[in-house]
Design a protein around this motif. Sequence first.
Motif, PDB file in Angstrom:
ATOM      1  N   ALA A  32      12.372 -51.671 -41.939  1.00 34.09           N
ATOM      2  CA  ALA A  32      13.113 -50.441 -42.152  1.00 34.09           C
ATOM      3  C   ALA A  32      14.478 -50.841 -42.722  1.00 34.09           C
ATOM      4  O   ALA A  32      14.939 -51.970 -42.516  1.00 34.09           O
ATOM      5  N   TRP A  33      15.113 -49.880 -43.400  1.00 31.43           N
ATOM      6  CA  TRP A  33      16.364 -50.187 -44.073  1.00 31.43           C
ATOM      7  C   TRP A  33      17.406 -49.143 -43.751  1.00 31.43           C
ATOM      8  O   TRP A  33      17.102 -47.961 -43.551  1.00 31.43           O
ATOM      9  N   GLY A  34      18.644 -49.621 -43.718  1.00 32.90           N
ATOM     10  CA  GLY A  34      19.734 -48.715 -43.435  1.00 32.90           C
ATOM     11  C   GLY A  34      20.977 -49.073 -44.224  1.00 32.90           C
ATOM     12  O   GLY A  34      21.137 -50.202 -44.687  1.00 32.90           O
ATOM     13  N   ALA A  49      19.290 -44.040 -43.314  1.00 32.52           N
ATOM     14  CA  ALA A  49      18.276 -45.021 -42.964  1.00 32.52           C
ATOM     15  C   ALA A  49      16.908 -44.485 -43.365  1.00 32.52           C
ATOM     16  O   ALA A  49      16.693 -43.271 -43.432  1.00 32.52           O
ATOM     17  N   VAL A  50      16.001 -45.414 -43.628  1.00 32.76           N
ATOM     18  CA  VAL A  50      14.625 -45.052 -43.971  1.00 32.76           C
ATOM     19  C   VAL A  50      13.694 -45.978 -43.206  1.00 32.76           C
ATOM     20  O   VAL A  50      13.955 -47.168 -43.059  1.00 32.76           O
ATOM     21  N   SER A  51      12.630 -45.411 -42.694  1.00 32.24           N
ATOM     22  CA  SER A  51      11.692 -46.185 -41.907  1.00 32.24           C
ATOM     23  C   SER A  51      10.874 -47.115 -42.789  1.00 32.24           C
ATOM     24  O   SER A  51      10.890 -47.023 -44.012  1.00 32.24           O
ATOM     25  N   ARG A  52      10.116 -47.983 -42.132  1.00 36.39           N
ATOM     26  CA  ARG A  52       9.358 -48.990 -42.863  1.00 36.39           C
ATOM     27  C   ARG A  52       8.398 -48.372 -43.879  1.00 36.39           C
ATOM     28  O   ARG A  52       8.281 -48.846 -45.005  1.00 36.39           O
ATOM     29  N   ARG A  53       7.714 -47.323 -43.476  1.00 33.39           N
ATOM     30  CA  ARG A  53       6.741 -46.713 -44.383  1.00 33.39           C
ATOM     31  C   ARG A  53       7.341 -45.572 -45.181  1.00 33.39           C
ATOM     32  O   ARG A  53       6.646 -44.907 -45.937  1.00 33.39           O
ATOM     33  N   GLY A  54       8.636 -45.323 -44.956  1.00 33.41           N
ATOM     34  CA  GLY A  54       9.313 -44.302 -45.741  1.00 33.41           C
ATOM     35  C   GLY A  54       9.065 -42.881 -45.298  1.00 33.41           C
ATOM     36  O   GLY A  54       9.528 -41.936 -45.942  1.00 33.41           O
ATOM     37  N   GLU A  55       8.381 -42.712 -44.164  1.00 34.83           N
ATOM     38  CA  GLU A  55       8.045 -41.344 -43.765  1.00 34.83           C
ATOM     39  C   GLU A  55       9.151 -40.675 -42.977  1.00 34.83           C
ATOM     40  O   GLU A  55       9.106 -39.461 -42.735  1.00 34.83           O
ATOM     41  N   ASP A  56      10.135 -41.435 -42.560  1.00 34.28           N
ATOM     42  CA  ASP A  56      11.252 -40.874 -41.802  1.00 34.28           C
ATOM     43  C   ASP A  56      12.568 -41.352 -42.400  1.00 34.28           C
ATOM     44  O   ASP A  56      12.711 -42.521 -42.745  1.00 34.28           O
ATOM     45  N   ARG A  66      24.488 -34.792 -49.487  1.00 35.03           N
ATOM     46  CA  ARG A  66      25.177 -35.496 -50.580  1.00 35.03           C
ATOM     47  C   ARG A  66      24.623 -36.892 -50.812  1.00 35.03           C
ATOM     48  O   ARG A  66      25.038 -37.561 -51.758  1.00 35.03           O
ATOM     49  N   ALA A  67      23.739 -37.327 -49.942  1.00 38.45           N
ATOM     50  CA  ALA A  67      23.252 -38.705 -50.018  1.00 38.45           C
ATOM     51  C   ALA A  67      21.734 -38.727 -50.059  1.00 38.45           C
ATOM     52  O   ALA A  67      21.068 -37.814 -49.545  1.00 38.45           O
ATOM     53  N   ALA A  68      21.205 -39.770 -50.663  1.00 41.68           N
ATOM     54  CA  ALA A  68      19.755 -39.965 -50.680  1.00 41.68           C
ATOM     55  C   ALA A  68      19.465 -41.457 -50.604  1.00 41.68           C
ATOM     56  O   ALA A  68      19.978 -42.230 -51.431  1.00 41.68           O
ATOM     57  N   ILE A  69      18.672 -41.823 -49.618  1.00 46.32           N
ATOM     58  CA  ILE A  69      18.262 -43.220 -49.490  1.00 46.32           C
ATOM     59  C   ILE A  69      16.839 -43.347 -50.015  1.00 46.32           C
ATOM     60  O   ILE A  69      16.004 -42.464 -49.809  1.00 46.32           O
ATOM     61  N   SER A  70      16.567 -44.427 -50.704  1.00 46.67           N
ATOM     62  CA  SER A  70      15.223 -44.664 -51.215  1.00 46.67           C
ATOM     63  C   SER A  70      14.947 -46.149 -51.205  1.00 46.67           C
ATOM     64  O   SER A  70      15.867 -46.966 -51.171  1.00 46.67           O
TER      65      SER A  70
END
Length: 128
Positions: A32-34, A49-56, A66-70
Amino acid sequence: VQLQASGGGLVQRGGSLRLSCAASGLTFSTYAWGWFRQGPGKEREAVAAVSRRGEDTYYADSVKGRAAISRDNFKNTVYLQLNSLKTEDTAVYYCAAAFQPGTRSHPAATQSHEYDYWGQGTLVTVSS
């Protein structure tokens, strides 16, 4: 393991930036990444933050909308898009990786202690 954050700089209020974090030495898809930040005289806080599989995903109230993590599992890179920047967004931004084992679904990690590796930080300065 290396996490190389980039994309920071000086931007005017209302502008946009995209931060990148290129990872090497780990299996990117199992983490997962933050993004965290620490402003002048402030505590470090989780921004997104985004979970390992990107579902959360998680966004701090201060950046919500104002922000988007990908994440790009092919490029081993995680991004943070920041729009409508405010002077209070001025901070050093850090990317971080949290190992999430197995195949079950995991939530996004929002606490510093959940993270195993940290990048060196990239400075974002928003001018008025």
